[in-house]
Design a protein around this motif. Structure first.
Motif, PDB file in Angstrom:
ATOM      1  N   ASN A   1      48.581  57.634  40.541  1.00  0.00           N
ATOM      2  CA  ASN A   1      47.190  58.062  40.626  1.00  0.00           C
ATOM      3  C   ASN A   1      46.919  58.750  41.956  1.00  0.00           C
ATOM      4  O   ASN A   1      46.100  58.308  42.728  1.00  0.00           O
ATOM      5  CB  ASN A   1      46.294  56.837  40.466  1.00  0.00           C
TER       6      ASN A   1
ATOM      7  N   LEU B   1      51.618  65.931  36.269  1.00  0.00           N
ATOM      8  CA  LEU B   1      50.683  65.900  35.155  1.00  0.00           C
ATOM      9  C   LEU B   1      49.293  65.899  35.770  1.00  0.00           C
ATOM     10  O   LEU B   1      49.048  65.185  36.753  1.00  0.00           O
ATOM     11  CB  LEU B   1      50.887  64.649  34.305  1.00  0.00           C
TER      12      LEU B   1
ATOM     13  N   PHE C   1      45.037  65.478  35.620  1.00  0.00           N
ATOM     14  CA  PHE C   1      44.006  64.720  34.920  1.00  0.00           C
ATOM     15  C   PHE C   1      42.650  64.946  35.575  1.00  0.00           C
ATOM     16  O   PHE C   1      42.559  65.235  36.756  1.00  0.00           O
ATOM     17  CB  PHE C   1      44.321  63.212  34.970  1.00  0.00           C
TER      18      PHE C   1
ATOM     19  N   LYS D   1      41.370  62.184  31.393  1.00  0.00           N
ATOM     20  CA  LYS D   1      41.733  63.121  30.328  1.00  0.00           C
ATOM     21  C   LYS D   1      42.778  64.109  30.864  1.00  0.00           C
ATOM     22  O   LYS D   1      42.617  64.662  31.946  1.00  0.00           O
ATOM     23  CB  LYS D   1      40.489  63.879  29.862  1.00  0.00           C
ATOM     24  N   SER D   2      43.804  64.349  30.070  1.00  0.00           N
ATOM     25  CA  SER D   2      44.863  65.271  30.481  1.00  0.00           C
ATOM     26  C   SER D   2      44.331  66.696  30.576  1.00  0.00           C
ATOM     27  O   SER D   2      43.655  67.186  29.674  1.00  0.00           O
ATOM     28  CB  SER D   2      46.019  65.226  29.474  1.00  0.00           C
TER      29      SER D   2
ATOM     30  N   ASN E   1      49.815  70.366  32.842  1.00  0.00           N
ATOM     31  CA  ASN E   1      50.895  70.013  33.760  1.00  0.00           C
ATOM     32  C   ASN E   1      51.273  71.233  34.572  1.00  0.00           C
ATOM     33  O   ASN E   1      50.934  72.360  34.223  1.00  0.00           O
ATOM     34  CB  ASN E   1      52.102  69.462  33.000  1.00  0.00           C
TER      35      ASN E   1
ATOM     36  N   ILE F   1      40.058  69.071  37.686  1.00  0.00           N
ATOM     37  CA  ILE F   1      41.341  68.439  38.012  1.00  0.00           C
ATOM     38  C   ILE F   1      41.173  67.686  39.332  1.00  0.00           C
ATOM     39  O   ILE F   1      40.923  68.294  40.369  1.00  0.00           O
ATOM     40  CB  ILE F   1      42.464  69.483  38.123  1.00  0.00           C
TER      41      ILE F   1
ATOM     42  N   CYS G   1      46.543  63.570  39.920  1.00  0.00           N
ATOM     43  CA  CYS G   1      47.862  64.018  39.473  1.00  0.00           C
ATOM     44  C   CYS G   1      48.793  62.826  39.364  1.00  0.00           C
ATOM     45  O   CYS G   1      48.654  61.855  40.084  1.00  0.00           O
ATOM     46  CB  CYS G   1      48.463  65.009  40.470  1.00  0.00           C
ATOM     47  N   GLU G   2      49.740  62.942  38.450  1.00  0.00           N
ATOM     48  CA  GLU G   2      50.815  61.965  38.344  1.00  0.00           C
ATOM     49  C   GLU G   2      52.124  62.700  38.552  1.00  0.00           C
ATOM     50  O   GLU G   2      52.432  63.648  37.833  1.00  0.00           O
ATOM     51  CB  GLU G   2      50.811  61.295  36.978  1.00  0.00           C
TER      52      GLU G   2
END
Length: 153
Positions: free
Chosen positions: A36, A76, A78, A83-84, A87, A141, A144-145
């Motif tokens: 996160n 990734l 979010f 919510k995505s 990427n 945005i 990020c992961e």
């Protein structure tokens, strides 16, 4: 004599426990995989051959805990609700030169560019509306992961 054997067993036991601890420590991932981590998209302007280009730049900060230099990361994206948003990859270090072992620094990627040529075609008012519309979409945005790492060697 008996005292010497007991002492040797105790020393062997300590060494065994220390060895297991070292093995467990080495089994951990060698890079920080923050599930996160904060990231953001910002707008930058720069001159190109025709006029002013608009760049939307994704960036985040990481700490390289690996002994090898990192050239980039896979992310990734979010929004705040989880919510995505897609990427991307990002290049790390100043001028994408990489981050050495133990270094902390920025990883960034230009997600989108609106060229000066397009700005001239659209006209100033339409260009401003386009820039603001894209920024409104991309500024969602926030998290990020990191799911992968590229090493320089």
């Amino acid at each position: 004599m008996r005292f010497g054997i007991t002492r040797q067993k105790r020393i062997f036991g300590y060494m065994f426990i220390i060895g297991l601890g070292l093995l467990a420590a080495l089994a951990q991932p060698v890079f920080a995989t923050s599930k996160n981590m904060p990231c953001a998209v910002r707008v930058m302007f720069q001159d190109d051959e025709v006029g002013v280009a608009t760049l939307y730049v994704l960036s985040t900060q990481i700490k390289n805990t690996a002994p090898r230099a990192i050239s980039g990361v896979s992310l990734l994206l979010f929004d705040e609700a989880g919510k995505s948003m897609g990427n991307s990859n990002a290049h790390c270090g100043e001028d994408a030169s990489g981050l050495g072992g133990g270094e902390t620094g920025q990883c960034a990627k230009v997600l989108q560019t609106i060229s000066g040529k397009m700005m001239k075609k659209l006209g100033h008012e339409t260009w401003v509306n386009t820039v603001n519309d894209q920024l409104a979409q991309l500024k969602d945005i926030t998290r990020c992961e990191m799911v992968g790492v590229n090493y320089t060697d």
